[in-house]
Design an enzyme around this catalytic site. Structure first.
Site, mmCIF file in Angstrom:
data_model
loop_
_atom_site.group_PDB
_atom_site.id
_atom_site.type_symbol
_atom_site.label_atom_id
_atom_site.label_comp_id
_atom_site.label_asym_id
_atom_site.label_seq_id
_atom_site.Cartn_x
_atom_site.Cartn_y
_atom_site.Cartn_z
ATOM 1 N N GLU A 275 0.887 -1.169 0.000
ATOM 2 C CA GLU A 275 0.000 0.000 0.000
ATOM 3 C C GLU A 275 0.919 1.212 0.000
ATOM 4 O O GLU A 275 1.519 1.544 1.022
ATOM 5 C CB GLU A 275 -0.907 -0.059 1.238
ATOM 6 C CG GLU A 275 -2.228 0.637 1.025
ATOM 7 C CD GLU A 275 -2.256 2.014 1.618
ATOM 8 O OE1 GLU A 275 -1.637 2.917 1.005
ATOM 9 O OE2 GLU A 275 -2.870 2.190 2.671
ATOM 10 N N CYS A 309 -2.268 8.916 3.019
ATOM 11 C CA CYS A 309 -2.122 8.502 1.617
ATOM 12 C C CYS A 309 -3.406 8.721 0.831
ATOM 13 O O CYS A 309 -3.385 8.678 -0.396
ATOM 14 C CB CYS A 309 -1.640 7.068 1.533
ATOM 15 S SG CYS A 309 -2.699 5.968 2.461
#
Ligand code: ADP
Length: 507
Positions: A275, A309
């Site tokens: 990720e 993010c």
């Protein structure tokens, strides 16, 4: 609180969750690293800098624990019980955990509490759905042979996590890995290791030491289901990549480190779940509800001071409504207060460290040099002093007239900066939004159902918010496309990352 000398390890946050931290770090290195509160500069901890040999021991301990579990034919029902216990402990210690998160990470206390709740959601979800998700299934096929598919635990898995959500990023991985039946080595960020230590003090209470038994601290032949190591990240990462025992590395962090890990893990054909960074676009069409869009942008952009993010990095506004939308933004931003996360009323805290602050400054300076207008905020003059390890408070900043060649358009700024570009057509907006190697999160705002369908299909992002900037949830798979990585967290897909599927055929 512990009194120790200048060159000794210690933790100076007075929390019951951190008092027995040495029980979880049996290996005392000879060098140390320090953890500071990014808002105040206060030294919170000096911890042993662990490295390759400690990482190898942690993997060995996990491998032994995994072999034991395999030997006794451990049932998912037992692991579901662990998850239920962890969920209850997170609720019980919510305030203590949130206080530690705020002190080492900097985010406001209400946000830290929300992080604990979010983290708990993953344990609760996997506890509630675990047995269903791991059930074997029959394959429909004519003939006298019976076919079945069984999710089996991958084995030893290593979890490398970042500093922006020290609890939640770990919870997503750990809940799924434990449910799957794996044994785990955790490597948190050296900027925020205290939350992991606090979590360990909860995990050792689960089922009377089933996950970690402090009675065996220092025993080189110990077999712990969960293990913790931090210090020299590069050396530890290499051990994870090279060790035959490790079957999967789950990593959340930068694309650069994700790429390095995938190179290092390639010879052993190790599985990875990555990720990585994002570069989220936020598109406001002329037919959008501008108030809803402005509220969504503020809550998405200033969470964790812009250091997530899924934070919006690029705002594209239809030229016809640009002025009006910016006015709505400015009205909201002027009400925001930047300050110490422990102080009442702080809406967002400091950036994590000097490097984070300097990156934001560099991005803003680059944008202005290339023709953008800084209509609010901008770097503080003079910036925090050389010797200072704190106070990296960057003001809420708005840039307009942003173009694709500016750093703010190309890389994650990871700070409280809103970069706005105007567009003239739907096609141009979608093309520009997709004009990035990243593909994690995207948001757009419109009232037109046909446009919703068209835009959703074309946006190459793993997470798309339509008229909302809501982030991920435990019940839905989350992950990136393109250079934002591969693998999913949450939902059935999240637990299958930690499984190997075994197909059996029998007469
Ligand atoms: P960020 O820039 O957001 O800190 P990083 O990718 O550097 O993101 O860090 C994410 C996690 O990866 C942290 O736990 C960090 O310690 C770890 N890390 C950094 N470099 C390496 C490496 N070479 N090998 C393994 N892990 C690493």
């Amino acid at each position: 609180m512990e009194e120790t000398g200048k060159n000794e390890a210690g933790i100076w946050i007075d929390s019951p969750l951190l008092r027995h931290w040495k029980d979880f770090l049996p290996w005392q290195g000879e060098t140390f690293f320090e953890v500071h509160n990014p808002a105040t500069g206060v030294l919170l901890a000096r911890l042993p800098q662990l490295g390759a040999s400690e990482a190898a021991r942690a993997v060995h301990s996990a491998a032994k624990a995994f072999a034991k579990a395999q030997g006794r034919g451990e049932e998912p029902a037992l692991r579901v019980k662990w998850l239920e216990e962890i969920s209850a402990l997170l609720l019980e210690e919510r305030e203590a955990l949130a206080t530690i998160i705020t002190q080492e990470q900097g985010k406001p206390l209400p946000e830290a509490r929300a992080e604990v709740d979010y983290a708990r959601g993953f344990f609760t979800y996997y506890a509630g759905n675990g047995e269903r998700l791991l059930a074997s299934r029959k394959v429909e096929r004519q003939g006298e042979l019976q076919w079945e598919v069984h999710p089996r635990p991958a084995g030893v898995v290593t979890l490398i996590t970042p500093w922006n959500f020290p609890l939640a990023m770990l919870a997503k991985k750990l809940s799924a890995a434990l449910l799957a039946g794996c044994a785990v080595v955790i490597k948190p960020s050296e900027l925020t290791p205290l939350t992991s230590l606090a979590l360990f003090s909860l995990l050792q209470r689960v089922s009377e030491g089933a996950l970690y038994d402090p009675a065996t601290v220092g025993d080189t032949e110990a077999a712990h289901r969960i293990n913790l190591v931090f210090g020299d990240a590069a050396a530890i990462g290499k051990v994870f990549c090279k060790s035959d025992a490790v079957r999967l590395i789950s990593f959340t962090g930068s694309t650069a480190v994700g790429r390095l890990l995938s190179e290092q893990a390639a010879p052993g054909l190790k599985r990875l779940a990555l990720e990585l960074g994002g570069n989220a676009p936020f598109i406001v069409f002329e037919d959008a509800d501008l108030e809803i869009a402005a509220d969504a942008l503020i809550s998405n952009k200033f969470r964790c001071a812009g250091q997530t993010c899924v934070c919006t990095n690029r705002v594209y506004v239809a030229r016809a409504v640009e002025k009006e939308f910016i006015a709505l933004l400015l009205e909201r931003i002027r009400r925001l207060k930047v300050g110490d996360g422990m102080a009442e009323g702080s809406d967002f805290g400091p950036l994590i460290n000097r490097a984070g602050y300097e990156k934001v400054e560099r991005h803003v300076a680059d944008a202005v040099a290339k023709g953008a207008s800084c209509i609010l905020g901008g770097g503080i003059e003079p910036p925090p002093g050389e010797a200072q390890e704190s106070g990296f408070f960057y003001p809420a900043t708005v840039l307009t007239g942003v173009t694709p060649e500016m750093l703010v358009s190309q890389e994650e700024t990871f700070g409280p900066v809103i970069s706005v570009a105007a567009f003239d057509s739907e096609e141009a907006a979608i093309t520009e939004a997709n004009n990035t190697p990243y593909g994690l999160a995207a948001y757009f705002f419109t009232r037109d159902p046909a446009r919703i369908g068209r835009c959703t299909r074309q946006l190459r992002f793993g997470h798309v918010g339509v008229n909302t900037a809501a982030g991920p949830a435990p019940e839905a798979p989350f992950g990136g496309m393109k250079e934002s990585g591969y693998g999913r967290e949450g939902a059935e897909e999240g637990v299958l990352e930690y499984c190997e599927l075994q197909t059996t055929v029998r007469r």
